[in-house]
Motif scaffolding. Sequence first.
Motif, PDB file in Angstrom:
ATOM      1  N   GLY A  29      34.986 -31.370  21.247  1.00 30.34           N
ATOM      2  CA  GLY A  29      33.582 -31.202  21.902  1.00 30.34           C
ATOM      3  C   GLY A  29      32.939 -32.578  21.388  1.00 30.34           C
ATOM      4  O   GLY A  29      33.610 -33.691  21.543  1.00 30.34           O
ATOM      5  N   GLY A  30      31.711 -32.742  21.008  1.00 27.42           N
ATOM      6  CA  GLY A  30      31.075 -33.734  20.696  1.00 27.42           C
ATOM      7  C   GLY A  30      29.764 -33.527  20.342  1.00 27.42           C
ATOM      8  O   GLY A  30      29.267 -32.262  20.249  1.00 27.42           O
ATOM      9  N   GLY A  31      28.717 -34.621  19.691  1.00 31.39           N
ATOM     10  CA  GLY A  31      27.561 -34.515  19.531  1.00 31.39           C
ATOM     11  C   GLY A  31      27.161 -33.648  18.136  1.00 31.39           C
ATOM     12  O   GLY A  31      28.170 -33.764  17.179  1.00 31.39           O
ATOM     13  N   THR A  32      25.903 -33.434  17.882  1.00 35.97           N
ATOM     14  CA  THR A  32      25.704 -32.901  16.704  1.00 35.97           C
ATOM     15  C   THR A  32      26.303 -31.707  16.234  1.00 35.97           C
ATOM     16  O   THR A  32      26.805 -31.455  15.114  1.00 35.97           O
ATOM     17  N   ILE A 203      42.539 -23.390  17.932  1.00 42.52           N
ATOM     18  CA  ILE A 203      41.963 -24.382  18.839  1.00 42.52           C
ATOM     19  C   ILE A 203      40.340 -23.827  19.154  1.00 42.52           C
ATOM     20  O   ILE A 203      40.128 -22.753  19.540  1.00 42.52           O
ATOM     21  N   VAL A 204      39.610 -24.705  18.860  1.00 42.78           N
ATOM     22  CA  VAL A 204      37.999 -24.522  18.885  1.00 42.78           C
ATOM     23  C   VAL A 204      37.420 -25.377  19.800  1.00 42.78           C
ATOM     24  O   VAL A 204      37.444 -26.485  19.567  1.00 42.78           O
ATOM     25  N   LEU A 205      36.649 -24.666  20.650  1.00 38.19           N
ATOM     26  CA  LEU A 205      35.612 -25.582  21.546  1.00 38.19           C
ATOM     27  C   LEU A 205      34.146 -25.432  21.339  1.00 38.19           C
ATOM     28  O   LEU A 205      33.884 -24.321  21.023  1.00 38.19           O
ATOM     29  N   ILE A 215      32.916 -29.584  27.844  1.00 36.74           N
ATOM     30  CA  ILE A 215      33.481 -29.687  28.941  1.00 36.74           C
ATOM     31  C   ILE A 215      34.171 -30.870  29.394  1.00 36.74           C
ATOM     32  O   ILE A 215      35.554 -30.938  30.126  1.00 36.74           O
ATOM     33  N   PRO A 216      33.570 -31.999  29.243  1.00 37.81           N
ATOM     34  CA  PRO A 216      34.260 -33.232  29.475  1.00 37.81           C
ATOM     35  C   PRO A 216      35.510 -33.329  29.168  1.00 37.81           C
ATOM     36  O   PRO A 216      36.466 -33.923  29.771  1.00 37.81           O
ATOM     37  N   ILE A 237      32.842 -21.447  20.567  1.00 38.00           N
ATOM     38  CA  ILE A 237      31.466 -21.103  19.793  1.00 38.00           C
ATOM     39  C   ILE A 237      30.356 -21.523  20.676  1.00 38.00           C
ATOM     40  O   ILE A 237      29.954 -22.773  21.020  1.00 38.00           O
ATOM     41  N   SER A 238      29.384 -20.611  20.919  1.00 36.72           N
ATOM     42  CA  SER A 238      28.416 -20.730  21.567  1.00 36.72           C
ATOM     43  C   SER A 238      27.134 -21.605  21.064  1.00 36.72           C
ATOM     44  O   SER A 238      27.219 -21.214  19.884  1.00 36.72           O
TER      45      SER A 238
END
Length: 342
Positions: A29-32, A203-205, A215-216, A237-238
């Motif tokens: 992922g990314g970000g905060t 594996i965690v998204l 998604i990128p 993880i929503s």
Amino acid sequence: MDNKYKLNSINRAKDKSILSKRPKVVVVGGGTGLSVLLRGLKEYTTNITAIVTVADDGGGSGVLREDLGMLPPGDIRSCILALANTEPTMEKLLQFRFKEGMLKGQSFGNLFIAAMNEIYGSFEMAIKETSNVLAVTGKVLPMTLENVTLYAVLENGHTIKGESEIPLKNKELASKIDHIYMEPKASYPLKEAVEAFKEADLIVLGPGSLYTSVIPNLLVNNIVDTIYKAKAPKVYISNVMIQPGETDGYTVLDHVNGILKHSRNDFLDYVIANTENIPDDILKKYIFDGSEPVVLGENDEDILNNKGIELIKGNLIDIKKDYIRHDSFKLSEILMKIAITY
């Protein structure tokens, strides 16, 4: 050792010899959102690999990307600091943002990585050496070493260029995102990242902005197949809150469908979603900014089950200084249990 014993032994630990024997977790992922999760996860295992987006082109990262021709360091910096074992003063220094002059808005941590990039002549080596200096738990890897640009195609037919422009322009055009893609299309993952997926126990998204952080990573060549073929369970993880201009009006199922549309229908095994109510006084600020909680739709759970995806729900928020975040320790406990019992 049976699963019941293992589950009872999953708790936060300071002994590195214990943590080093815990499950291997790859987080994408990314970000905060991602950095928040990593701060909790490192208390449960040292076997962490964070695969981080390099599609961002705004803020201080965007300036360095344009001026120096390097990959954007912002999200990677946040993840490195989340996994770092360093003095509080050093963390404050690397998080510091200049308030005046030509460097206004720029993070010292970004400049540190930029300097490492110049010294070693390689973004990959810059990240590894920065991680060594800060005694990082696990690994932080860029999703690709290609200089990629993100595009969003809206339901009304418009195409928006650039990660930072997507939520802004989409809000103006008032149309939902149909799908996203990257240029150049021939972008490849690091070999180290591919190996991490193959060896993972989990594996965690996410969590993170659906179309600009999570998604990128799936758009990189062969990553979807690599993740799908990995033996580890795949968890999404929503988000707790919607991203204005990106996921307006989305339920948990809408987020999941976004992931599946850019991967494959049988890509996920689990979805974790928050069901805790958020106090009205905290929500006011977010609603003013156009955000609202991500909720489960009336039939979301049944539809997810029909897709073969197990929904795990609970009280998963942590509010600090009026900011709504996931409770990283509760999430980490859930993830560890999935890794052990799958």
